[in-house]
Design an enzyme around this catalytic site. Structure first.
Site, PDB file in Angstrom:
ATOM      1  N   HIS A  12       0.882  -1.209  -0.061  1.00  0.00           N
ATOM      2  CA  HIS A  12       0.024   0.051   0.054  1.00  0.00           C
ATOM      3  C   HIS A  12       1.024   1.374   0.004  1.00  0.00           C
ATOM      4  CE1 HIS A  12      -2.926   3.020   1.315  1.00  0.00           C
ATOM      5  NE2 HIS A  12      -3.995   1.906   0.875  1.00  0.00           N
ATOM      6  N   GLU A  48      -7.800  -4.819  -0.535  1.00  0.00           N
ATOM      7  CA  GLU A  48      -8.263  -5.657  -1.599  1.00  0.00           C
ATOM      8  C   GLU A  48      -8.254  -7.118  -1.263  1.00  0.00           C
ATOM      9  OE1 GLU A  48      -6.317  -3.296  -2.291  1.00  0.00           O
ATOM     10  OE2 GLU A  48      -7.392  -1.584  -3.315  1.00  0.00           O
TER      11      GLU A  48
END
Length: 415
Positions: free
Chosen positions: A301, A354
């Site tokens: 991320h 996700e």
């Protein structure tokens, strides 16, 4: 980690970004009339405004909506409560919650003129290979026009809030209708007796979801409502700064979200599990792709330097379901982290939102092509809150760029 006087490393980073932004060498822009400052590529770490809506502390693995932990809100409060918090600054009591639900319920319905156009929109979208998210941009724009949503610049605060509620309330209905029409199914009207999450699952799947599925998808929706100045939120605020209408701001944000590097990863993360296939293939598959320099979808991320708190939350949600998919996903997560540590020493990567989002949505009966549209359903609540905040500031967002082409002026050649 606490550094000094309660300041975190991220606080210091932001302070340094402010200093760099203010003190960096000026270069000529707009003919020398406006000074410009060099900033990091992608605006990383640059503070562009102030917000009361929330923040992300990447080094701590923490993010919040207003003054509350977003993860704690997802665990303890409903999506309607969080929606109310973002728009009005406080969590509702029972009476306020009932008033809010009554206010929102009629806004879920698609305007008649727009509903008549959806079959053709879904049909043409399928013919062109477009998905539900592509159709949503057009359908939401039509819905905004049918409602008469006008420029933010000309609207008072009450009208802006009404438009924000409409955009966030009608979006899940449009998403569900476009998906079902694309599948050759009849759209299902929203039900006033179902809360947001249950209503959404019912409109998409055609069956009333179980309490476990409702609570699972609600926690997913809550934890993805907002997340700092990500690409789509920033896009919405840039458009809002021009005084455009609120729906135009949301449509622009949807366009940003459609990119695979932003909102398009949940289904790709699940595709990775399919590609690996079985536990004995985890190591060779991961080694091959890491050594080839491929990106492992669902890991890493741009903000978090520790575990993504949304991933931790959704892992727990998935484990409540149990089953082969969840067991395999946790095995893959563990080995990917271990192998990345071995193959890329010094580079810590963890699952992002996700990875388990795809697992949870599949367990709740959502098709993979609906993963990113469902993300948009959640994020619309955050976008609209950000749009309202930006609309209160009359300053247009207008950055500069450094020209890097051939030196001008050059003589224009004869034809």
């Amino acid at each position: 980690m606490v550094i000094t006087n309660g300041a975190t490393q991220q606080d210091l980073d932001r302070a340094q970004a402010r200093i760099a932004f203010a003190a960096s060498p000026a270069v000529s822009a707009a003919g020398g009339a406006t000074p410009a400052s060099d900033v990091p590529r992608g605006l990383k770490g640059v503070v562009v405004t102030e917000t009361v809506l929330g923040d992300v502390r990447g080094r701590e693995g923490f993010y919040h909506y207003r003054q509350y932990s977003a993860v704690e809100l997802a665990e303890r409060r409903s999506l309607e409560d969080v929606w109310h918090l973002l728009l009005f600054g406080e969590l509702p009591d029972a009476a306020a919650r009932a008033r809010f639900a009554a206010r929102v319920a009629p806004l879920r319905r698609i305007p008649d003129g727009v509903a008549e156009l959806l079959p053709g929109l879904a049909r043409e979208g399928r013919r062109a290979g477009a998905g539900t998210l592509d159709g949503l941009r057009t359908a939401l724009s039509l819905a905004g026009s049918a409602r008469g949503v006008g420029p933010l610049y000309d609207a008072d605060e009450a009208t802006r809030i009404d438009d924000a509620l409409f955009a966030a309330a009608v979006t899940p209905t449009l998403v569900a209708a476009l998906y079902r029409l694309g599948q050759g199914l009849v759209p299902i009207a929203p039900r006033d007796d179902l809360p947001f999450a249950a209503n959404y699952l019912h409109m998409v799947t055609g069956v009333e979801p179980t309490p476990v599925q409702v609570r699972a998808i609600e926690r997913y929706l809550v934890c993805t409502v907002d997340h700092g100045f990500n690409a789509s939120t920033f896009t919405a605020r840039v458009i809002a700064s021009t005084g455009a209408d609120l729906v135009a701001c949301v449509v622009g944000a949807i366009g940003a979200l459609s990119g695979p590097l932003h909102g398009g990863a949940p289904s790709r993360a699940l595709d990775t599990l399919d590609a690996i296939g079985s536990p004995e293939r985890i190591d060779p598959w991961i080694r091959e792709h890491v050594l080839a320099g491929d990106r492992i979808m669902g890991f890493g991320h741009p903000v978090y330097r520790t575990e993504d708190p949304r991933s931790r939350l959704l892992r727990g949600v998935a484990e409540e379901f149990g089953g082969e998919l969840v067991t395999f996903a946790t095995q893959v997560e563990r080995r990917v982290v271990e192998l990345l540590a071995e193959l890329k020493p010094g580079r810590k990567l963890h699952t992002n939102v996700e990875f388990y989002a795809g697992v949870v949505m599949e367990l709740c009966g959502l098709a993979r092509e609906m993963f990113t549209p469902t993300f948009a359903v959640a994020r619309t609540l955050g976008w609209t809150a950000n749009i309202l905040e930006q609309a209160a500031d009359s300053k247009i967002i207008r950055p500069s760029a450094r020209y890097a082409g051939p030196p001008p002026p050059q003589q224009v050649p004869a034809p």
